[in-house]
Design a protein around this motif. Sequence first.
Motif, PDB file in Angstrom:
ATOM      1  N   SER A 111       0.835  -1.212   0.000  1.00  0.00           N
ATOM      2  CA  SER A 111       0.000   0.000   0.000  1.00  0.00           C
ATOM      3  C   SER A 111       0.870   1.262   0.000  1.00  0.00           C
ATOM      4  O   SER A 111       0.587   2.210  -0.736  1.00  0.00           O
ATOM      5  N   LEU A 112       1.912   1.248   0.804  1.00  0.00           N
ATOM      6  CA  LEU A 112       2.815   2.402   0.843  1.00  0.00           C
ATOM      7  C   LEU A 112       3.490   2.597  -0.512  1.00  0.00           C
ATOM      8  O   LEU A 112       3.576   3.718  -1.018  1.00  0.00           O
ATOM      9  N   LEU A 113       3.965   1.514  -1.105  1.00  0.00           N
ATOM     10  CA  LEU A 113       4.627   1.615  -2.407  1.00  0.00           C
ATOM     11  C   LEU A 113       3.683   2.149  -3.480  1.00  0.00           C
ATOM     12  O   LEU A 113       4.094   2.909  -4.351  1.00  0.00           O
ATOM     13  N   ALA A 114       2.424   1.762  -3.412  1.00  0.00           N
ATOM     14  CA  ALA A 114       1.444   2.268  -4.378  1.00  0.00           C
ATOM     15  C   ALA A 114       1.295   3.783  -4.249  1.00  0.00           C
ATOM     16  O   ALA A 114       1.116   4.474  -5.259  1.00  0.00           O
ATOM     17  N   GLU A 115       1.394   4.291  -3.040  1.00  0.00           N
ATOM     18  CA  GLU A 115       1.336   5.738  -2.825  1.00  0.00           C
ATOM     19  C   GLU A 115       2.594   6.435  -3.339  1.00  0.00           C
ATOM     20  O   GLU A 115       2.516   7.529  -3.879  1.00  0.00           O
ATOM     21  N   LEU A 116       3.744   5.827  -3.133  1.00  0.00           N
ATOM     22  CA  LEU A 116       5.012   6.470  -3.459  1.00  0.00           C
ATOM     23  C   LEU A 116       5.426   6.320  -4.909  1.00  0.00           C
ATOM     24  O   LEU A 116       6.117   7.177  -5.443  1.00  0.00           O
ATOM     25  N   THR A 117       5.031   5.260  -5.561  1.00  0.00           N
ATOM     26  CA  THR A 117       5.523   4.968  -6.910  1.00  0.00           C
ATOM     27  C   THR A 117       5.255   6.086  -7.917  1.00  0.00           C
ATOM     28  O   THR A 117       6.158   6.456  -8.642  1.00  0.00           O
ATOM     29  N   PRO A 118       4.050   6.652  -7.988  1.00  0.00           N
ATOM     30  CA  PRO A 118       3.868   7.732  -8.963  1.00  0.00           C
ATOM     31  C   PRO A 118       4.821   8.896  -8.731  1.00  0.00           C
ATOM     32  O   PRO A 118       5.362   9.441  -9.675  1.00  0.00           O
ATOM     33  N   ALA A 119       5.070   9.247  -7.487  1.00  0.00           N
ATOM     34  CA  ALA A 119       5.969  10.358  -7.203  1.00  0.00           C
ATOM     35  C   ALA A 119       7.411   9.992  -7.527  1.00  0.00           C
ATOM     36  O   ALA A 119       8.174  10.819  -8.003  1.00  0.00           O
ATOM     37  N   ALA A 120       7.790   8.760  -7.269  1.00  0.00           N
ATOM     38  CA  ALA A 120       9.163   8.338  -7.536  1.00  0.00           C
ATOM     39  C   ALA A 120       9.423   8.195  -9.019  1.00  0.00           C
ATOM     40  O   ALA A 120      10.550   8.322  -9.473  1.00  0.00           O
ATOM     41  N   ALA A 121       8.387   7.919  -9.797  1.00  0.00           N
ATOM     42  CA  ALA A 121       8.550   7.685 -11.225  1.00  0.00           C
ATOM     43  C   ALA A 121       8.425   8.955 -12.061  1.00  0.00           C
ATOM     44  O   ALA A 121       8.508   8.902 -13.276  1.00  0.00           O
ATOM     45  N   VAL A 122       8.219  10.091 -11.436  1.00  0.00           N
ATOM     46  CA  VAL A 122       8.057  11.336 -12.182  1.00  0.00           C
ATOM     47  C   VAL A 122       9.347  11.657 -12.916  1.00  0.00           C
ATOM     48  O   VAL A 122      10.431  11.602 -12.352  1.00  0.00           O
ATOM     49  N   THR A 123       9.218  11.952 -14.172  1.00  0.00           N
ATOM     50  CA  THR A 123      10.368  12.339 -14.969  1.00  0.00           C
ATOM     51  C   THR A 123      10.147  13.740 -15.494  1.00  0.00           C
ATOM     52  O   THR A 123       9.023  14.232 -15.559  1.00  0.00           O
ATOM     53  N   SER A 124      11.206  14.382 -15.887  1.00  0.00           N
ATOM     54  CA  SER A 124      11.055  15.717 -16.433  1.00  0.00           C
ATOM     55  C   SER A 124      10.469  15.636 -17.838  1.00  0.00           C
ATOM     56  O   SER A 124      10.626  14.654 -18.547  1.00  0.00           O
TER      57      SER A 124
END
Length: 136
Positions: A97-110
Motif C-alpha cells: 500500500s505504501l509503495l502504491a502511494e510512493l511509486t507515482p511520485a518516484a517515477a516522475v520524470t522531467s
Amino acid sequence: MDPELAALAATAGTTLVSSLTTEVWQRARDGIASLWRRSQPERAEAIAAELDTTRVVLMAAQGGGDADTAAELGAEWQGRIRRLLVARPEAAEDLRSLLAELTPAAAVTSSVTQHATASGQARVYQAGRDQNFTER
C-alpha cells in the motif's frame, strides 16, 4: 524466503531511496517508520532517524555527482526491509500500500520538448524513445 517477498523488498528499497529526494520524502519516511512501529515498535524511532541520515547522505552524493551511492543505499534498505518481512510477513500488505502511494511520485520524470526546423533537402528525425526506420 518467499521469492515474492524478496521481490517486494527489492522494489521497496529502490522506491524508498528514490522517494527520499522528491517532494514525498516525508510521506516515505513516515510510512516506513509506521510499518516498523506496527511490526517492531522498539525500532521505529531508530528507523526514522536512519531514513533522515540516508536522505542527507543521498542528497550530498547527488550534489557531488555520485550516482553509485543511491544504488548502495537502495540495497541497504532492501536488506532491512527483507529482514522485516522475514520476521513479519504480514507487513507485506502494508508495504504494498505504501509503495502504491510512493511509486507515482518516484517515477516522475522531467518533460522534454523538441523543436526542429528542416530546410532544403534536410530531414529531421525526432523520437521520445526508440525510433526504427529503413530508407531506400
